[in-house]
Write a protein that holds these residues in place. Sequence first.
Motif, PDB file in Angstrom:
ATOM      1  N   ALA A  63       1.653  -2.614   5.757  1.00 16.14           N
ATOM      2  CA  ALA A  63       0.371  -2.470   6.445  1.00 16.14           C
ATOM      3  C   ALA A  63      -0.106  -1.022   6.414  1.00 16.14           C
ATOM      4  CB  ALA A  63       0.504  -2.955   7.887  1.00 16.14           C
ATOM      5  N   LEU A  64       0.813  -0.091   6.544  1.00 20.86           N
ATOM      6  CA  LEU A  64       0.448   1.323   6.504  1.00 20.86           C
ATOM      7  C   LEU A  64      -0.107   1.707   5.145  1.00 20.86           C
ATOM      8  CD1 LEU A  64       0.349   4.202   7.582  1.00 20.86           C
ATOM      9  CD2 LEU A  64       2.790   4.431   7.026  1.00 20.86           C
ATOM     10  N   ARG A  65       0.533   1.232   4.083  1.00 21.06           N
ATOM     11  CA  ARG A  65       0.044   1.558   2.736  1.00 21.06           C
ATOM     12  C   ARG A  65      -1.350   0.989   2.500  1.00 21.06           C
ATOM     13  NH1 ARG A  65       1.328   5.127  -0.437  1.00 21.06           N
ATOM     14  NH2 ARG A  65       1.814   3.962  -2.320  1.00 21.06           N
ATOM     15  N   ALA A  66      -1.599  -0.210   3.000  1.00 27.93           N
ATOM     16  CA  ALA A  66      -2.936  -0.797   2.873  1.00 27.93           C
ATOM     17  C   ALA A  66      -3.954   0.026   3.665  1.00 27.93           C
ATOM     18  CB  ALA A  66      -2.924  -2.241   3.362  1.00 27.93           C
ATOM     19  N   ASP A 194      -2.291  11.578  -1.148  1.00 22.69           N
ATOM     20  CA  ASP A 194      -2.881  10.608  -2.071  1.00 22.69           C
ATOM     21  C   ASP A 194      -2.277   9.247  -1.777  1.00 22.69           C
ATOM     22  OD1 ASP A 194      -3.668   8.996  -4.235  1.00 22.69           O
ATOM     23  OD2 ASP A 194      -3.622  10.665  -5.638  1.00 22.69           O
ATOM     24  N   ALA A 195      -3.120   8.291  -1.425  1.00 26.12           N
ATOM     25  CA  ALA A 195      -2.639   6.968  -1.017  1.00 26.12           C
ATOM     26  C   ALA A 195      -1.973   6.209  -2.151  1.00 26.12           C
ATOM     27  CB  ALA A 195      -3.803   6.149  -0.467  1.00 26.12           C
ATOM     28  N   ASP A 196      -2.187   6.614  -3.397  1.00 24.96           N
ATOM     29  CA  ASP A 196      -1.607   5.896  -4.530  1.00 24.96           C
ATOM     30  C   ASP A 196      -0.239   6.431  -4.940  1.00 24.96           C
ATOM     31  OD1 ASP A 196      -3.759   4.102  -4.832  1.00 24.96           O
ATOM     32  OD2 ASP A 196      -4.917   5.597  -5.941  1.00 24.96           O
ATOM     33  N   ASP A 197       0.176   7.555  -4.397  1.00 28.27           N
ATOM     34  CA  ASP A 197       1.494   8.102  -4.734  1.00 28.27           C
ATOM     35  C   ASP A 197       2.605   7.275  -4.087  1.00 28.27           C
ATOM     36  OD1 ASP A 197       0.317  10.130  -6.147  1.00 28.27           O
ATOM     37  OD2 ASP A 197       0.491  11.615  -4.531  1.00 28.27           O
ATOM     38  N   VAL A 198       3.727   7.162  -4.793  1.00 31.62           N
ATOM     39  CA  VAL A 198       4.894   6.493  -4.208  1.00 31.62           C
ATOM     40  C   VAL A 198       5.484   7.416  -3.143  1.00 31.62           C
ATOM     41  CG1 VAL A 198       7.215   5.626  -4.652  1.00 31.62           C
ATOM     42  CG2 VAL A 198       5.389   5.209  -6.309  1.00 31.62           C
ATOM     43  N   PRO A 199       5.579   6.960  -1.893  1.00 32.81           N
ATOM     44  CA  PRO A 199       6.080   7.830  -0.824  1.00 32.81           C
ATOM     45  C   PRO A 199       7.547   8.196  -1.027  1.00 32.81           C
ATOM     46  CG  PRO A 199       4.911   5.932   0.071  1.00 32.81           C
ATOM     47  CD  PRO A 199       5.123   5.659  -1.393  1.00 32.81           C
ATOM     48  N   VAL A 200       7.873   9.434  -0.710  1.00 33.57           N
ATOM     49  CA  VAL A 200       9.254   9.902  -0.691  1.00 33.57           C
ATOM     50  C   VAL A 200       9.631  10.084   0.777  1.00 33.57           C
ATOM     51  CG1 VAL A 200      10.872  11.687  -1.405  1.00 33.57           C
ATOM     52  CG2 VAL A 200       8.969  11.044  -2.912  1.00 33.57           C
ATOM     53  N   ILE A 201      10.452   9.190   1.290  1.00 27.49           N
ATOM     54  CA  ILE A 201      10.685   9.064   2.727  1.00 27.49           C
ATOM     55  C   ILE A 201      12.016   9.699   3.128  1.00 27.49           C
ATOM     56  CG2 ILE A 201      10.984   7.410   4.615  1.00 27.49           C
ATOM     57  CD1 ILE A 201       9.294   5.441   2.998  1.00 27.49           C
TER      58      ILE A 201
END
Length: 211
Positions: A63-66, A194-201
Amino acid sequence: CLLASGCRIERRAEAPAAASVGQAPPPGGQFANQAFDPKAQVADIWAGKVLPELRGRAGEFTALRAAMRGGLDAAGARHGHRERGEGAPWNFVTRLKGRIVSGDTSLSAARVDVDVDGDGKPDAQLQIGPVIRGTALRDALSFISFTNFTNQVEFAQLANAFNDHAAAQALKGLPRDKLVGRQVELLGVFTSGDADDVPVILPVELALEGS
């Protein structure tokens, strides 16, 4: 008079004072604050302030990514924090469930890839250390401000202390060579501009299937 007119006054530069033999500069150089103990400060606020704020602001990963794709600033205002002004990256807090599908755990700053939606492709990366990079954890906390610290050195030391504490709490004893294929559930933070980047958590709480 002729002799005097041909003379000139020479000024000798004084030699710099020698440093005391065996005297080493304090850690951090001239900006060091000997009373500042970042590890103790982080430990003091971890359970009472850090975890409650992160748990309360965390957004479910999918949901956060959306929401981020729909508007990064709106998603950041609800599930993140940034101290600097407009245009600076947000530091998000999320809860994630998924399966670890790959990763090189031999690196000092190791990461593993996590599939959240079940398609077998990585949707996020997790930092598993032992070296933790970035300042997402420090910068995700609304009650931490640079203005409360003496200088940039202290602020950087605080970020390192947060990273070290998170690693000790969430990643200690992690079976690094037995992670691929396992389900993972976590609370973590990441920085994104950038919302399209793969998050590094960076995980601050983590549980593995069967552990």
